[in-house]
Enzyme design. Sequence first.
Site, PDB file in Angstrom:
ATOM      1  N   HIS A 270       0.830  -1.212   0.000  1.00 27.74           N
ATOM      2  CA  HIS A 270       0.000   0.000   0.000  1.00 27.74           C
ATOM      3  C   HIS A 270       0.863   1.260   0.000  1.00 27.74           C
ATOM      4  O   HIS A 270       0.653   2.161   0.817  1.00 27.74           O
ATOM      5  CB  HIS A 270      -0.942   0.050   1.204  1.00 27.74           C
ATOM      6  CG  HIS A 270      -1.777  -1.152   1.440  1.00 27.74           C
ATOM      7  ND1 HIS A 270      -2.558  -1.732   0.468  1.00 27.74           N
ATOM      8  CD2 HIS A 270      -1.972  -1.896   2.572  1.00 27.74           C
ATOM      9  CE1 HIS A 270      -3.198  -2.769   0.983  1.00 27.74           C
ATOM     10  NE2 HIS A 270      -2.851  -2.894   2.242  1.00 27.74           N
ATOM     11  N   ASP A 321      -5.178  -9.044  -0.294  1.00 29.07           N
ATOM     12  CA  ASP A 321      -5.301  -8.349   0.993  1.00 29.07           C
ATOM     13  C   ASP A 321      -6.482  -8.863   1.808  1.00 29.07           C
ATOM     14  O   ASP A 321      -6.424  -9.931   2.395  1.00 29.07           O
ATOM     15  CB  ASP A 321      -5.388  -6.847   0.746  1.00 29.07           C
ATOM     16  CG  ASP A 321      -5.171  -6.014   2.005  1.00 29.07           C
ATOM     17  OD1 ASP A 321      -5.021  -6.607   3.088  1.00 29.07           O
ATOM     18  OD2 ASP A 321      -5.149  -4.782   1.921  1.00 29.07           O
TER      19      ASP A 321
END
Length: 455
Positions: A270, A321
Site C-alpha cells: 500500500h 489483501d
Amino acid sequence: MQSIFARHAHTPLGWVIDVRLTIDRGRIASIEPDTVAQSQDQRVDALVPALANLHSHSFQRAMAGMTETRVSGRDSFWSWRKLMYQFVDNLTPEQYEAIAALVFMELLEAGYASVGEFHYVHHQPGGQPYDALSELSNRVFAAADLTGIGLTHLPVLYSYGGAGQAPLSGGQMRFGNDVGRYSELLSECRDTARAYLPSDTSVGIAPHSLRATAPQDLDAVLSLGADSPVHIHIAEQPQEVTDITAWLGQRPVEWLLNACEVDANWCLIHATHMTENETRDLAQSGAVAGLCPITEANLGDGPFNGAAFIGHGGRFGVGSDSNVRIALTEELRMLEYSQRLRDLSRNVMVPEEGSVGASLYLGAASGGARALGRDAGCLRVGALADLMAFDTADVSLCALRPDQFLDGLCFAADGSVVSDVWSAGRHVVTGGRHAEREKIIARYAAAVAALLSAL
C-alpha cells in the site's frame, strides 16, 4: 517427470506455438517449441507464468460483505478496522485453518500459484499466547499443505496500537509481540516449515507498519531476516502519513528509505500516498510495490502513483489483501482503471508504448515472484514451475491474436478462463477446479456457521 503440451506459451521470447514443457522436481526442466504432443502430455491451450499473490490476510475472507453498510458519519478504513477487530476476537484456530484453506483454494482457482500470507493473528483473545506460540501459523501451514499453494509465510511483528508507541488495545491484543517473543515465533515457524512443508516454502519477516512498531524494534527485527523477504505496510491512508510525520519528522516512505537499507528483498504494501520524490526513490531502490487494488478501492485508500513508478523502472506485484473478492483478472483491471479514472487517460500502466495487458500481467508475475522470494515469474528452464493455463477459445478471448491474449485476459475475461494451475510443479487445479474443493468448502461453511453463532 511431468510434461505439458501447450498450443501457445509465453516465454521470454514472446508467444511461441506448439510448446512441450517438462517439469522435474518442481522446476521447469525443458521448453521445446514447434514440436508435437506425446501421449503422456497434459494438453492445455495457452500457458503463462502464474502470478504470486503477494499480500493476503486470509481470515478476513469470512468478513466479505459484512462491512458494506454505511454508519453515521463518514465511513473510512478506520471504521472498517474497528469492525475487523470485533470479528477477530471470536476466531478459533480450527476456524482460522478452514478459512485459510478456502482462500488458498480460491487463489489457485483464480490463477495464482503462490501466496504471501501476512499473518498477524498470533494469540488467544485477550492476548494470552497459545501453548505453541506458532499455533495459528501452524494452521496456515496446514491450509497450504492441503491446497498445495506455494507459501511465503510472513509472521508479523505488531507491538503498538498506533504511532508513537501507543499501547495495544481490544482486538489488537491477539496480534502483540515484542521483539524477543517475535524472534521465538519466527524460529518456530521456520523449523516447522523446514520439517513439514515443500522446499519452495519460505518464511519471511513482516514488521506490520511504522505505526505498529518503533525505530529501535525495526532495527532489531531486520537482523532476523537472513536475506528473506521483508514486507511492511507503509502509506495506505492520509491519516497514517500525517501521524507518522508528526511522530518521526518524515513521511513514512521517506523515513523508511532514509533509515533502512531498502532493497530487492523488500515489499512495501500500500505505497499509496507518496510524493514524486518518494515514488522515484522507491522505484530506484529495487523494492517491490505491493498493490492490492480491489481492497484499496473497497477501503477508499486511493490510487497508486503507477505511471510515475513504472516510468522510473519500479517493480510491482498484486495481492488480494482483505480477500473481499478473489479475482486475479479483476485485480489487474482495477489497477489500470484506477489510473485512468485519476488521470482522465487510457493505457497508463505501460512504459512508453505496447500492450497494457502484457505490461500488467508480466510485470506482476515478475514483481510478485521477487516479493515472495520465489524463483519464478517467467517460463524459463530452471525456474519453479509456477504455471497457469487458460482457454483462448472462450468467448471473451476467441477473437484475439496471440499478441492480444494478455490484453483480453486483463480487460475482457474473468476467472472462468483458467483451466490449470501448477505450483512448483504440483498440478493443483485441473479443468478450473481444485481437487479438494468440496471438502474445503464444507469445512469453511461449518466454521463460518460456528463463528457467526459466537458473534
